[in-house]
Design a protein around this motif. Sequence first.
Motif, PDB file in Angstrom:
ATOM      1  N   GLU A  93       1.112  -0.932  -0.425  1.00  0.00           N
ATOM      2  CA  GLU A  93       0.399   0.267  -0.379  1.00  0.00           C
ATOM      3  C   GLU A  93       0.833   1.176   0.028  1.00  0.00           C
ATOM      4  N   SER A 118       2.301   1.710  -4.046  1.00  0.00           N
ATOM      5  CA  SER A 118       1.591   2.298  -4.340  1.00  0.00           C
ATOM      6  C   SER A 118       1.428   3.509  -4.486  1.00  0.00           C
ATOM      7  N   GLN A 123       2.969   5.849  -2.871  1.00  0.00           N
ATOM      8  CA  GLN A 123       3.784   7.145  -3.569  1.00  0.00           C
ATOM      9  C   GLN A 123       4.120   6.791  -4.545  1.00  0.00           C
ATOM     10  N   MET A 124       4.028   5.589  -5.526  1.00  0.00           N
ATOM     11  CA  MET A 124       4.038   5.863  -6.737  1.00  0.00           C
ATOM     12  C   MET A 124       2.963   6.927  -7.124  1.00  0.00           C
ATOM     13  N   LEU A 125       1.318   6.798  -7.594  1.00  0.00           N
ATOM     14  CA  LEU A 125       0.992   7.496  -7.143  1.00  0.00           C
ATOM     15  C   LEU A 125       0.618   9.510  -6.644  1.00  0.00           C
ATOM     16  N   LEU A 133       3.288  10.301  -9.672  1.00  0.00           N
ATOM     17  CA  LEU A 133       2.258  10.456 -11.299  1.00  0.00           C
ATOM     18  C   LEU A 133       1.539  11.021 -11.119  1.00  0.00           C
ATOM     19  N   THR A 177      -7.381  11.936  -6.607  1.00  0.00           N
ATOM     20  CA  THR A 177      -5.511  11.353  -6.704  1.00  0.00           C
ATOM     21  C   THR A 177      -5.130  11.440  -5.249  1.00  0.00           C
ATOM     22  N   ARG A 228      -6.769   9.007  -2.637  1.00  0.00           N
ATOM     23  CA  ARG A 228      -6.416   8.057  -2.608  1.00  0.00           C
ATOM     24  C   ARG A 228      -4.352   8.498  -2.230  1.00  0.00           C
ATOM     25  N   PHE A 262      -3.165   5.814   1.234  1.00  0.00           N
ATOM     26  CA  PHE A 262      -2.727   4.722   1.628  1.00  0.00           C
ATOM     27  C   PHE A 262      -0.969   4.948   1.971  1.00  0.00           C
ATOM     28  N   ARG A 304       1.169  17.500  -5.162  1.00  0.00           N
ATOM     29  CA  ARG A 304      -0.131  17.440  -5.088  1.00  0.00           C
ATOM     30  C   ARG A 304      -0.985  16.871  -3.879  1.00  0.00           C
TER      31      ARG A 304
END
Lengths: 354, 354
Positions: A170, A173, A175-177, A180, A191, A194, A198, A266
């Motif tokens: 989690e 994921s 951190q990747m989001l 991104l 975004t 989320r 997580f 963001r």
Amino acid sequence: MATRPDDGERVLATLRRHIEGRRTVVAAVDERVDRLAGLLSDFVLDGGKRMRPRFALAGWAASRPDAGPAPEEVVTACAALELIQACALVHDDIVDASDTRRGRPTVHRAIESAHRRDGWDGDAARYGVSQAILVGDLALSWADEMFVTSGVDPAALSRALGPWHAMKTEVLSGQMLDILAEASGATDEQTPARVNRFKTAAYTVERPLHIGAELAGATAETIAALRGFGVAVGQAFQLRDDLLGVFGDPEITGKPSGDDLREGKRTLLLARAMTLAPEEDGRFLAGVLGTEPDGPTLERARAVLVDSGAVASVETEIEELTARALDAIASDAISTHGRDVLRDLAEAATRRRA
Amino acid sequence: MATRPDDGERVLATLRRHIEGRRTVVAAVDERVDRLAGLLSDFVLDGGKRMRPRFALAGWAASRPDAGPAPEEVVTACAALELIQACALVHDDIVDASDTRRGRPTVHRAIESAHRRDGWDGDAARYGVSQAILVGDLALSWADEMFVTSGVDPAALSRALGPWHAMKTEVLSGQMLDILAEASGATDEQTPARVNRFKTAAYTVERPLHIGAELAGATAETIAALRGFGVAVGQAFQLRDDLLGVFGDPEITGKPSGDDLREGKRTLLLARAMTLAPEEDGRFLAGVLGTEPDGPTLERARAVLVDSGAVASVETEIEELTARALDAIASDAISTHGRDVLRDLAEAATRRRA
């Protein structure tokens, strides 16, 4: 942020013991590499608020009717969370190209400086990043080792491994989001919500509590109450972080003033301001992101966040989430002494200044 | 490189199952992040020689008197090694700034391309590196999860976790030493020999065999024999790699011709040539390292390696190490069917062309 007064010391002592043990393996490979491992050791032992181990220990305490101290093996398992955090921060600092962390050079910058000082071949900055990637990998490896060899009984370990593994997927994921979202220029609220859910709430509060509860053999009802509390406090914690990332005092946070704007993060605070602010102000704010704003520009950006109502709206949301969190643990499924600890942690996480 | 004919298929099937399971957690965070996890899935499932799972399964077979197939949970635990390797390669490709791997774009380059294609904000190359660091972290996390949830019985798992954890610290230390050696311009033979010992021999052969043996409940004598075999084969494997890194056929290796010279890798082959070659040749060779040599320069560098006697010396060492390896397993502590498998693996690892 106190759980039991000596928990912080116990967490530190078990981390020191584990890291020293692992360093004997590294030193057997090469003394020069052990000096790099020493940077990880300093990073873990010299700073940090130990939030995740504290939440894990609070989850353990909240699941036990008696109020005694946690046994050594439980402290060890909970302290392992600090090594995951070390990996996350060392790798995040590479991703964010941060120069400082806790008022000191980041790991990749410290390694870069040593490369320069010794007059070595090649690009010092690249060298710093390369070694720091591996220092982070070492921290992640040592986290798992510390957790599974903590000495907790096999049944407890097996239960706790569920949230332990889920948490790692989690947070990565999330951190990747986050990265991104920044690159794709996402302006929606969903975004960052989320990412918040997580990367922060699950990782910092919900899963540590869940891990502690599983170590204690908690009932399903207790686990559900703790997770409900954890998600709400974790989200509030991130919203406080969003505010500190723009309005925080550099002397207290250890980060440059207005850092989140400079990095173009963001955040939900930002997304809300973009929604609420007049179009011209929104465009101005968007233009500041990812730049090096001078003093007056930074002041105007802060004014947009305040005047749009975004700051007040986020403060209200922090209040609501905190209330929801306290409500979740107002049940017999949580021990009385555990509830006191959780209340203190919620307070510290949502009202902090750093 | 066959152990049992269907071992490769079984390793692949269990990897596919595990990765698909983990991806449901990622997809629950965000579909866009799951597309990044898909790159990891492709990387793990579409290529690679599965050397480490095969050595682990060989260690298991060599420790068992009967010659039956390994149970599913043992295959799963051994297959988890492939996810550590995925982390190692994804992160190594960042460190080495490699554009291709197995004839396809490296993970950081693939992510960089997608960023460009979608016309996103910011530096595409930096974005590719950032996400690939996290993709590697995901692989490392999933490796531990796959290993400890493989279903092998708790006693076997507890035994096997010793070499599993040691291996991770050893390979990371070896890799850190490798990068350090390159940057510091080390020319001694001891440094590449240690890199070879820990980054390759321990990680690729010795520890996988050790893990397989512990899973099988091997005696101390069997474990010692397997580790002796593993260290020798592993070192021979790396020496073969050193030769292929300069003399390998790009069509077969999937890497550009003379890649190690271009990268400035501090191999044992190179250190030996620097010792053996006339001073002028040594200086020439040192000057080629880390540059983009044209055809004639590359040819002359190769000639120095051959004419100095370094290539012949390394070939002799490969022969000696292979003989020592086979000697180590010529004992009753190793099952007959296991010995056949190990002999095939040693052959494949040391005589390969890619």
